[in-house]
Design an enzyme around this catalytic site. Structure first.
Site, PDB file in Angstrom:
ATOM      1  N   TRP A 182      45.059  39.274  49.611  1.00 43.54           N
ATOM      2  CA  TRP A 182      44.965  37.918  50.153  1.00 43.54           C
ATOM      3  C   TRP A 182      46.051  37.031  49.575  1.00 43.54           C
ATOM      4  O   TRP A 182      46.588  36.148  50.276  1.00 43.54           O
ATOM      5  CB  TRP A 182      43.566  37.352  49.903  1.00 43.54           C
ATOM      6  CG  TRP A 182      42.527  38.271  50.458  1.00 43.54           C
ATOM      7  CD1 TRP A 182      41.617  39.017  49.771  1.00 43.54           C
ATOM      8  CD2 TRP A 182      42.332  38.604  51.852  1.00 43.54           C
ATOM      9  NE1 TRP A 182      40.863  39.766  50.639  1.00 43.54           N
ATOM     10  CE2 TRP A 182      41.291  39.548  51.909  1.00 43.54           C
ATOM     11  CE3 TRP A 182      42.948  38.195  53.023  1.00 43.54           C
ATOM     12  CZ2 TRP A 182      40.837  40.080  53.115  1.00 43.54           C
ATOM     13  CZ3 TRP A 182      42.511  38.726  54.226  1.00 43.54           C
ATOM     14  CH2 TRP A 182      41.465  39.661  54.263  1.00 43.54           C
ATOM     15  N   ASP A 192      42.872  29.676  45.824  1.00 44.94           N
ATOM     16  CA  ASP A 192      41.948  30.337  46.741  1.00 44.94           C
ATOM     17  C   ASP A 192      40.801  30.870  45.895  1.00 44.94           C
ATOM     18  O   ASP A 192      40.980  31.794  45.116  1.00 44.94           O
ATOM     19  CB  ASP A 192      42.672  31.471  47.469  1.00 44.94           C
ATOM     20  CG  ASP A 192      41.762  32.273  48.399  1.00 44.94           C
ATOM     21  OD1 ASP A 192      40.554  31.994  48.454  1.00 44.94           O
ATOM     22  OD2 ASP A 192      42.282  33.195  49.070  1.00 44.94           O
ATOM     23  N   LYS A 202      31.045  34.531  50.999  1.00 39.58           N
ATOM     24  CA  LYS A 202      30.776  35.261  49.757  1.00 39.58           C
ATOM     25  C   LYS A 202      29.648  34.600  48.964  1.00 39.58           C
ATOM     26  O   LYS A 202      28.667  35.232  48.621  1.00 39.58           O
ATOM     27  CB  LYS A 202      32.025  35.309  48.874  1.00 39.58           C
ATOM     28  CG  LYS A 202      33.327  35.581  49.586  1.00 39.58           C
ATOM     29  CD  LYS A 202      33.509  37.018  49.999  1.00 39.58           C
ATOM     30  CE  LYS A 202      34.928  37.232  50.507  1.00 39.58           C
ATOM     31  NZ  LYS A 202      35.187  38.615  50.904  1.00 39.58           N
TER      32      LYS A 202
END
Length: 356
Positions: free
Chosen positions: A99, A166, A190
């Site tokens: 990511w 992030d 999540k």
């Protein structure tokens, strides 16, 4: 048979969140209407939106310098929104996984990107340290937890630059000093809610410094000025997020969640280190509290499929590792009870006894 959900995302939610969200899908706030069909401008949902953002502020101790907004598009949309709003000339990024590398690729569309360090050389199994960041960069971007590779940044670097993070897979897992960040963003699937909403915490004075014109939907100020309702928001995920945030408060807040997370991770890592069949894939000092990656030791590699089947027979689901790492990945987010981690550990012990 009870199922023990170790999926990496979308992932386990608290029973509190699921129960209350399901009830609202049938009858929202006593309206006699489903949450799925009410107006987002109605007073009942406006109250949900306001309370959810207020609880984020309370739980993370967000200072008055920052705003909390709910956006669509997932964390992947933030890969471009961050540089679109902040990057004029040059930004610095730390490459710690899939990511992070995708965020780097998007940022390069808007200006120069300095990759200050990368752990790609060892398949992202560690967090780089001891790197230097150019002082002329306009911000420094990190990914605090790497879901695929099971690593986590435990000491946030001091660079003197505006910091962007992030936090998709570890937000609300530990207390954070929000004042240190210009932008924090996290996909919900999540530790917060079903996929479909992204939480973004923005420092107001970080905005308005780029030369380019910004489309309304990609301008953070648009969403700040409209209380996350510039366009129709993802109503159900925001409602579910509110339930999760209420549940966190009931559990004692984020420090209490961190304590539970440390205990759960220790139970599982201790077994991985003890068990002759398994080994962890992440550097010990960088192991994630959220995503525990492990594989069969070399001489037992042919037992991988058999262990997967054995675990499934115990009600354990979602532990197949990402193809980039292989083996197994147990995601033990906030909603994961200690008892489920213990079921996995017991399965690992029993499987070892069967084989040796």
């Amino acid at each position: 048979m009870k199922k023990h959900n170790f999926y990496a995302g979308p992932s386990i939610l608290s029973e509190y969140t699921i129960r209350n969200t399901a009830a609202a899908v049938e009858n929202f706030a006593g309206t006699g209407l489903s949450l799925l069909e009410v107006s987002h401008r109605g007073k009942e949902f406006v109250a949900v939106n306001d309370e959810a953002r207020a609880l984020v502020r309370e739980l993370l101790d967000v200072p008055e310098t920052h705003d909390v907004v709910f956006l669509s598009g997932g964390a992947s949309m933030q890969f471009c929104m961050v540089p679109y709003n902040l990057l004029n000339r040059k930004a610095a990024y730390l490459d710690t996984g899939t990511w992070a590398s995708k965020a780097i690729r998007e940022a390069r569309l808007f200006g120069e990107v300095e990759v200050v360090a990368s752990s790609k050389d060892r398949n992202y199994s560690y967090i780089p340290k001891g790197y230097a960041v150019s002082p002329d960069a306009e911000y420094f971007h990190i990914t605090t937890n790497n879901t695929i590779f099971g690593t986590e940044i435990h000491a946030i670097p001091e660079t003197g630059l505006p910091l962007v993070a992030d936090m998709s897979s570890d937000i609300f897992a530990r207390p954070i000093d929000v004042s240190r960040y210009s932008i924090i963003y996290a996909g919900a699937q999540k530790n917060l809610a079903p996929a479909g909403v992204t939480i973004v915490i923005v420092r107001r004075d970080a905005l308005g410094k780029v030369d380019r014109p910004l489309p309304s939907m990609l301008n953070y100020r648009t969403h700040i000025d409209n209380d996350s309702m510039f366009n129709t928001p993802p109503v159900l995920p925001i409602y579910a997020a509110l339930q999760t945030l209420r549940w966190y408060r009931e559990q004692g807040g984020i420090a209490a969640m961190q304590k539970k997370n440390i205990e759960k991770a220790a139970i599982l890592y201790d077994e991985i280190d003890r068990n002759r069949l398994f080994r962890g894939t992440a550097a010990v000092e960088d192991r994630s509290l959220m995503n525990v990656c492990f594989v069969m030791n070399g001489e037992y590699a042919d037992l991988e499929g058999a262990f997967g089947e054995y675990a499934s027979a115990q009600g354990i689901v979602g532990i197949k590792g990402h193809r980039s790492v292989g083996g197994f990945r147990a995601s033990i987010y906030n909603a994961m009870p200690r008892s489920s981690v213990e079921v996995l550990v017991d399965a690992m012990k029993a499987f070892e006894n069967k084989q040796l």
